[in-house]
Design an enzyme around this catalytic site. Structure first.
Site, short mmCIF file in Angstrom:
data_model
loop_
_atom_site.label_atom_id
_atom_site.label_comp_id
_atom_site.label_asym_id
_atom_site.label_seq_id
_atom_site.Cartn_x
_atom_site.Cartn_y
_atom_site.Cartn_z
N THR A 145 31.50 71.94 64.98
CA THR A 145 30.88 72.74 66.02
C THR A 145 29.75 73.60 65.47
O THR A 145 29.94 74.36 64.52
CB THR A 145 31.94 73.66 66.66
OG1 THR A 145 33.00 72.86 67.18
CG2 THR A 145 31.35 74.52 67.76
N GLU A 146 28.56 73.45 66.06
CA GLU A 146 27.38 74.24 65.68
C GLU A 146 27.09 74.18 64.18
O GLU A 146 26.59 75.14 63.59
CB GLU A 146 27.56 75.69 66.13
CG GLU A 146 27.87 75.86 67.61
CD GLU A 146 26.76 75.37 68.53
OE1 GLU A 146 25.60 75.31 68.07
OE2 GLU A 146 27.04 75.05 69.69
N LEU A 147 27.41 73.05 63.57
CA LEU A 147 27.20 72.83 62.14
C LEU A 147 27.92 73.85 61.26
O LEU A 147 27.53 74.10 60.11
CB LEU A 147 25.71 72.80 61.77
CG LEU A 147 24.85 71.69 62.37
CD1 LEU A 147 23.50 71.63 61.66
CD2 LEU A 147 25.52 70.33 62.33
N TRP A 299 24.24 76.80 62.17
CA TRP A 299 22.80 76.66 62.41
C TRP A 299 22.31 77.70 63.42
O TRP A 299 21.22 77.61 63.95
CB TRP A 299 22.43 75.25 62.84
CG TRP A 299 22.89 74.77 64.19
CD1 TRP A 299 23.70 75.39 65.08
CD2 TRP A 299 22.51 73.53 64.81
NE1 TRP A 299 23.87 74.64 66.20
CE2 TRP A 299 23.15 73.48 66.07
CE3 TRP A 299 21.71 72.46 64.43
CZ2 TRP A 299 23.02 72.40 66.93
CZ3 TRP A 299 21.58 71.37 65.30
CH2 TRP A 299 22.22 71.35 66.53
#
Length: 493
Positions: A145-147, A299
């Site tokens: 999730t979301e890097l 990120w």
């Protein structure tokens, strides 16, 4: 030969309806069906369908010379099936080309990796099964999730059998090193890392239509000239971005589709770069060094940390509360409870509570259906309070012959629920006091305030190439946002 890896995140959360304190105990349906359907169908028409059609066109034109990768959250897939089945069919057509790789992630696009290894594994398996069922692929590469990534997450991902993971090429992690190589996880050397080149990614994702940007307008020819300036020893350029970049964050009128249509032609004609999938990239290039990440990165925002989701006390309380119910959920066999448990873990719920209203604030407002972070917190906690009562009721009715029968047992149970009610009343008082303290500090936001151009964003730290002009751009962007408020109301996530 060098490589470009195009990776797109596809995600939509199940947005919650306005759920008041007085709904607790009487209303057990939590979702805003109208909003979820409306957003999905809008984004399908503006982004998913036209961009999928464009990628299919490019694959048919360039054959094996053009490839991309996706991770699609389970909550997005569920909404495709409910509200936009034609989008799912278009992804299946892309999968059938053999030039598109699907990655694994958590089904609910959750933060489970930070709290519950067991729930993390469960959601990853759910997602893996769904990808295999729909697209006939068994992913080898993981995208959290979301890097979000850390050494601990690397260990968990490796134990689940993945060969590589995608994450952010954060400056404070890389130091002097470049993201344009394959690396490996420090604690588990067999797990390879692909790191986002945030400068080149964000030139497309966030600065493309910014007229204050000193590089506007961005053409495919200009972008390829930047690629040619990269050190020839650098091996792989990872362009990671939200799929909604195409048509939603950057509207069709900006020329984003024409840019993407032209880009492969100039890359293949004028450079030694080839388009590879993540799996092909890790098979082609050897990792050059270990990466150690003791504290989680992402990120998001300038800091590339977790503060977008867990940066204030409201977020932390909500996050701790939902996971405190995990053991009760495991004792239930109610499918609706398990579904709600999954959807309530989606990271967006905590993202909406973010109070970062400076350099990173605009992007949090862009995705936020609530007027204030406080409203997001109250709404979520009301829902979770009802969910907790349902859990306890479910377990109570499961007592069967063990149901309290004697007068003393019944009195004890009444006392127990009086204590629970007192706890909830105390929480309401605390929330009311918190509102009085928080509201003066929080900017009043125009509902659905959005902008064609996002210069402050998940990657807001990626500055324009000259500091002076970047400062000028910030003022121009602010002016543009005010003029486009009504156009983009309630679109996007």
């Amino acid at each position: 030969m060098r490589a470009i890896v195009f990776y797109f995140q596809v995600h939509q959360p199940f947005r919650l309806k306005r759920y008041r304190f007085f709904n607790i105990g009487s209303d057990h349906y939590y979702y805003n069906d109208f909003s979820n359907k409306n957003v999905m169908q809008k984004v399908a028409q503006k982004c998913y369908l036209p961009t999928n059609a464009l990628l299919l066109e490019l694959i048919e034109r360039y054959k094996d010379n053009f490839k991309v990768a996706f991770s699609i959250s389970g909550t997005a897939i569920d909404q495709f099936q409910m509200y936009a089945p034609e989008v799912l069919e278009s992804f299946k057509k892309l999968a059938a080309t053999g030039n598109v790789e699907f990655l694994d992630e958590t089904y609910a696009h959750s933060l489970a990796a930070l709290k519950s290894p067991q729930e993390f594994r469960r959601q990853v398996k759910l997602h893996r099964d769904k990808i295999k069922e729909l697209f006939g692929q068994e992913p080898r590469i993981f995208r959290n999730t979301e890097l979000i990534y850390s050494d601990d997450i690397a260990r968990q991902v490796y134990e689940m059998g993945y060969e590589a993971i995608l994450t952010e090429g954060a400056k404070h992690v890389l130091g002097w090193r470049s993201p344009n190589f394959v690396y490996y996880a420090g604690p588990v050397p067999k797990l390879k890392l692909l790191l986002k080149n945030y400068q080149l990614s964000d030139d497309i994702a966030f600065r493309f239509s910014n007229r204050a940007w000193d590089q506007w307008p961005l053409t495919a020819e200009k972008y390829v000239s930047w690629l040619k300036q990269i050190d020839p020893k650098h091996e792989v350029v990872n362009l990671f971005m939200d799929y909604e970049t195409f048509g939603e964050h950057q509207w069709a009128e900006t020329g984003i589709f024409e840019f993407m249509r032209a880009l492969p032609y100039f890359v293949l004609k004028e450079t030694d770069f080839k388009f590879l999938t993540p799996s092909e990239a890790i098979n082609t290039f050897q990792p050059v060094a270990p990466i150690h990440v003791p504290n989680p990165i992402s990120w998001a925002d300038e800091a590339r940390d977790l503060t977008a989701w867990l940066g204030n006390e409201m977020q932390q309380e909500a996050f701790d509360k939902i996971y405190s119910l995990e053991n009760l959920v495991k004792k239930c066999d109610d499918k609706e409870i398990w579904k709600d448990w999954l959807y309530l873990q989606t990271s967006d719920h905590f993202y909406y509570m973010c109070t970062k209203y400076f350099a990173d604030g605009d992007v949090h407002m862009y995705f936020n259906p609530y007027d204030t972070p406080y409203d997001a917190f109250i709404n979520y906690m009301n829902v979770v309070s009802d969910f907790e009562l349902r859990l306890k009721q479910n377990l109570f009715t499961a007592f069967g012959d063990n149901e309290p029968k004697t007068e003393e047992e019944i009195k004890q149970l009444i006392d127990k629920y009086k204590a629970e009610l007192a706890r909830l009343e105390k929480k309401l008082k605390t929330m009311t006091e918190a509102k009085e303290n928080v509201e003066p500090l929080v900017k009043t936001k125009t509902r659905g305030r959005t902008t064609k151009t996002k210069t402050t964003s998940k990657s807001s730290s990626a500055k324009s190439r000259t500091k002076t002009k970047a400062t000028t751009g910030k003022k121009s962007t602010t002016t543009k946002k005010k003029s486009t408020t009504k156009k983009k109301k309630d679109s996007g996530k």
